[in-house]
Scaffold this motif. Sequence first.
Motif, PDB file in Angstrom:
ATOM      1  N   LEU A  56       0.832  -1.209   0.000  1.00 33.18           N
ATOM      2  CA  LEU A  56       0.000   0.000   0.000  1.00 33.18           C
ATOM      3  C   LEU A  56       0.864   1.256   0.000  1.00 33.18           C
ATOM      4  O   LEU A  56       0.594   2.211  -0.740  1.00 33.18           O
ATOM      5  CB  LEU A  56      -0.921  -0.016   1.229  1.00 33.18           C
ATOM      6  CG  LEU A  56      -1.988   1.086   1.308  1.00 33.18           C
ATOM      7  CD1 LEU A  56      -2.890   1.069   0.081  1.00 33.18           C
ATOM      8  CD2 LEU A  56      -2.830   0.909   2.579  1.00 33.18           C
ATOM      9  N   ALA A  57       1.919   1.259   0.802  1.00 35.63           N
ATOM     10  CA  ALA A  57       2.826   2.409   0.839  1.00 35.63           C
ATOM     11  C   ALA A  57       3.547   2.587  -0.497  1.00 35.63           C
ATOM     12  O   ALA A  57       3.783   3.712  -0.949  1.00 35.63           O
ATOM     13  CB  ALA A  57       3.844   2.222   1.966  1.00 35.63           C
ATOM     14  N   THR A  58       3.891   1.472  -1.144  1.00 36.48           N
ATOM     15  CA  THR A  58       4.557   1.534  -2.450  1.00 36.48           C
ATOM     16  C   THR A  58       3.631   2.119  -3.506  1.00 36.48           C
ATOM     17  O   THR A  58       4.048   2.949  -4.324  1.00 36.48           O
ATOM     18  CB  THR A  58       5.011   0.125  -2.881  1.00 36.48           C
ATOM     19  OG1 THR A  58       5.851  -0.422  -1.866  1.00 36.48           O
ATOM     20  CG2 THR A  58       5.775   0.178  -4.196  1.00 36.48           C
ATOM     21  N   LEU A  59       2.380   1.698  -3.500  1.00 30.04           N
ATOM     22  CA  LEU A  59       1.400   2.242  -4.445  1.00 30.04           C
ATOM     23  C   LEU A  59       1.217   3.741  -4.243  1.00 30.04           C
ATOM     24  O   LEU A  59       1.044   4.501  -5.206  1.00 30.04           O
ATOM     25  CB  LEU A  59       0.060   1.519  -4.290  1.00 30.04           C
ATOM     26  CG  LEU A  59       0.019   0.067  -4.781  1.00 30.04           C
ATOM     27  CD1 LEU A  59      -1.321  -0.575  -4.429  1.00 30.04           C
ATOM     28  CD2 LEU A  59       0.258   0.001  -6.295  1.00 30.04           C
ATOM     29  N   ALA A  60       1.276   4.194  -2.985  1.00 28.09           N
ATOM     30  CA  ALA A  60       1.137   5.625  -2.702  1.00 28.09           C
ATOM     31  C   ALA A  60       2.315   6.417  -3.256  1.00 28.09           C
ATOM     32  O   ALA A  60       2.154   7.547  -3.738  1.00 28.09           O
ATOM     33  CB  ALA A  60       1.017   5.837  -1.193  1.00 28.09           C
ATOM     34  N   ALA A  61       3.519   5.829  -3.210  1.00 34.61           N
ATOM     35  CA  ALA A  61       4.716   6.531  -3.701  1.00 34.61           C
ATOM     36  C   ALA A  61       4.902   6.401  -5.208  1.00 34.61           C
ATOM     37  O   ALA A  61       5.634   7.193  -5.819  1.00 34.61           O
ATOM     38  CB  ALA A  61       5.950   5.971  -2.985  1.00 34.61           C
ATOM     39  N   TRP A  62       4.273   5.418  -5.823  1.00 33.85           N
ATOM     40  CA  TRP A  62       4.481   5.085  -7.236  1.00 33.85           C
ATOM     41  C   TRP A  62       4.386   6.283  -8.181  1.00 33.85           C
ATOM     42  O   TRP A  62       5.273   6.465  -9.037  1.00 33.85           O
ATOM     43  CB  TRP A  62       3.487   3.999  -7.635  1.00 33.85           C
ATOM     44  CG  TRP A  62       3.726   3.364  -8.968  1.00 33.85           C
ATOM     45  CD1 TRP A  62       3.396   3.869 -10.197  1.00 33.85           C
ATOM     46  CD2 TRP A  62       4.350   2.102  -9.215  1.00 33.85           C
ATOM     47  NE1 TRP A  62       3.754   2.997 -11.189  1.00 33.85           N
ATOM     48  CE2 TRP A  62       4.347   1.905 -10.620  1.00 33.85           C
ATOM     49  CE3 TRP A  62       4.887   1.123  -8.401  1.00 33.85           C
ATOM     50  CZ2 TRP A  62       4.881   0.756 -11.204  1.00 33.85           C
ATOM     51  CZ3 TRP A  62       5.420  -0.019  -8.988  1.00 33.85           C
ATOM     52  CH2 TRP A  62       5.411  -0.191 -10.373  1.00 33.85           C
ATOM     53  N   PRO A  63       3.342   7.135  -8.091  1.00 34.38           N
ATOM     54  CA  PRO A  63       3.200   8.236  -9.067  1.00 34.38           C
ATOM     55  C   PRO A  63       4.327   9.261  -8.997  1.00 34.38           C
ATOM     56  O   PRO A  63       4.519  10.021  -9.954  1.00 34.38           O
ATOM     57  CB  PRO A  63       1.855   8.878  -8.674  1.00 34.38           C
ATOM     58  CG  PRO A  63       1.127   7.823  -7.906  1.00 34.38           C
ATOM     59  CD  PRO A  63       2.179   7.073  -7.186  1.00 34.38           C
ATOM     60  N   PHE A 121      10.672  -1.189  -1.266  1.00 34.68           N
ATOM     61  CA  PHE A 121      11.338  -0.184  -0.452  1.00 34.68           C
ATOM     62  C   PHE A 121      12.221   0.738  -1.293  1.00 34.68           C
ATOM     63  O   PHE A 121      12.371   1.919  -0.978  1.00 34.68           O
ATOM     64  CB  PHE A 121      12.134  -0.847   0.677  1.00 34.68           C
ATOM     65  CG  PHE A 121      11.277  -1.265   1.844  1.00 34.68           C
ATOM     66  CD1 PHE A 121      10.805  -0.322   2.743  1.00 34.68           C
ATOM     67  CD2 PHE A 121      10.918  -2.588   2.020  1.00 34.68           C
ATOM     68  CE1 PHE A 121      10.002  -0.697   3.816  1.00 34.68           C
ATOM     69  CE2 PHE A 121      10.113  -2.975   3.083  1.00 34.68           C
ATOM     70  CZ  PHE A 121       9.648  -2.023   3.985  1.00 34.68           C
ATOM     71  N   VAL A 122      12.813   0.221  -2.365  1.00 36.18           N
ATOM     72  CA  VAL A 122      13.547   1.100  -3.282  1.00 36.18           C
ATOM     73  C   VAL A 122      12.592   2.117  -3.896  1.00 36.18           C
ATOM     74  O   VAL A 122      12.898   3.324  -3.970  1.00 36.18           O
ATOM     75  CB  VAL A 122      14.242   0.280  -4.389  1.00 36.18           C
ATOM     76  CG1 VAL A 122      14.846   1.212  -5.447  1.00 36.18           C
ATOM     77  CG2 VAL A 122      15.339  -0.605  -3.808  1.00 36.18           C
ATOM     78  N   ILE A 123      11.440   1.653  -4.344  1.00 28.68           N
ATOM     79  CA  ILE A 123      10.445   2.542  -4.959  1.00 28.68           C
ATOM     80  C   ILE A 123       9.938   3.563  -3.943  1.00 28.68           C
ATOM     81  O   ILE A 123       9.745   4.740  -4.266  1.00 28.68           O
ATOM     82  CB  ILE A 123       9.278   1.706  -5.530  1.00 28.68           C
ATOM     83  CG1 ILE A 123       9.771   0.880  -6.727  1.00 28.68           C
ATOM     84  CG2 ILE A 123       8.112   2.601  -5.957  1.00 28.68           C
ATOM     85  CD1 ILE A 123       8.779  -0.160  -7.211  1.00 28.68           C
ATOM     86  N   MET A 124       9.740   3.147  -2.691  1.00 25.76           N
ATOM     87  CA  MET A 124       9.310   4.073  -1.650  1.00 25.76           C
ATOM     88  C   MET A 124      10.331   5.187  -1.459  1.00 25.76           C
ATOM     89  O   MET A 124       9.982   6.373  -1.349  1.00 25.76           O
ATOM     90  CB  MET A 124       9.080   3.320  -0.341  1.00 25.76           C
ATOM     91  CG  MET A 124       7.841   2.426  -0.358  1.00 25.76           C
ATOM     92  SD  MET A 124       7.828   1.184   0.971  1.00 25.76           S
ATOM     93  CE  MET A 124       7.769   2.237   2.416  1.00 25.76           C
ATOM     94  N   GLY A 125      11.605   4.822  -1.399  1.00 26.01           N
ATOM     95  CA  GLY A 125      12.652   5.834  -1.249  1.00 26.01           C
ATOM     96  C   GLY A 125      12.755   6.743  -2.452  1.00 26.01           C
ATOM     97  O   GLY A 125      12.937   7.957  -2.330  1.00 26.01           O
TER      98      GLY A 125
END
Length: 435
Positions: A170-177, A256-260
């Motif tokens: 869920l956190a990754t999807l939020a950071a994706w855009p 986690f890479v995508i989140m960062g």
Amino acid sequence: MNQPLSSAASARFVPAKYLAALGPGFLFAGAAIGTSHVVQATRAGAEYGIGLLGFILLAILIKYPTFFFGPFYVSVTGKSLIEGYRQTFGKHVVALFALVQLPMLAIIIAAIAITTAGLAGTLLSLDLSAPAIATVLITGGCLLTYTGGYRMLDWVNKVFIVILTLTTLLATLAAWPMVDWSLYPATAASPLYSAATLVTLVAVLGLMPSDITLAILNSLWSEARNKTRGERCDTEAEKLDFDIGYIGAAILAACFVIMGAGVMHSQGITPADGAVGFASQVVGLYTSTLGEWSGVVVGISAFTVMLTTLLTVLDGFPRMMTAAYHAITRPDGIEEETRRVEGSHAYLVAMLGLSLLAILILFTLMGSFRLFMDFVMVSAFLLSPILAALNHFTANGTSVPLEQRPSRLINAWSLLAIATLVLLSLGYLYVRFIH
């Protein structure tokens, strides 16, 4: 003498045998998805965008056989890799392994506990110092794992794995855009072909998906599961269990890479020093950028990740030291080990010793904690080729029947992993001490 475990290899194929095998692979994931993911992978995304993502996934792919040899060895022999080391190389190798690992294990427990404590303090607004919270977590984790044994650890870990997977996705999807999907962004911390990038790659790749000692822990958990069930899982079932955990660890590393990359690199934010400060910074950035809900989600994700890691190492490290002690002290000529690991006096002594040493480090050496962690990370990385070679030759040693040894493909794959780790180690030493 105890009767040997019956093999499931001759059992009629039913899906139930795969369900029964599930457990050690999830514990592998719980142990692997820790500081390497929450801190190292997120920091890589913050500093390089998705520029290092391909290298991380490639490293995880290359090292697959090295980790798989743990459950593989148990499926063929019914014994852990520690016992495999004894039968293949002798007691002196097991003793040297335990001697080298002992101080590193205490530092790793302290590092995981202090990071978990920092996240707990941030999430719950606790009015306690991080070392005090870490001590409570270590104490509670020891009580849970010692009294509950493998069954309790397996159940708790599966619950936490579900929570951390859902919240991380869920956190990754939020950071994706917000992610810049350039193959290697011009805004990366350093050029791709540079000494600084090589040092970063070594720090990240060396512990992806984890330190290779996790292969030994996996074999010990597989052995414990077999004793709990009263029968040995065959290689096919062991492989499925391991693959689920290994692939899961790879996917969450990418997350986690995508989140960062999305929350930090896109805004040009410099990562904070220290695991606790950095993890708290990520939670705060999610909150300020995407709203309170996202901060809560990523906070739960990071805390659950670290808590599962803490629980698994509090069980796995004493289990490994106890198995090593048994292998060293068993008289020559006696092939079967009749002493149990779980709940034994030696296991309790190992758990208390490592935990007390970790707590001592937390309260006395925090000022040099980053130096200690750098030492552990570099040491673990430089030992990786040696452990990978031990696993390879144990899986192909005389204790494994010739017809049951790994295939040519897996062996070639394993040799590629060893060669890659050797080259990376030599490259790191050259850049740090010669260049």
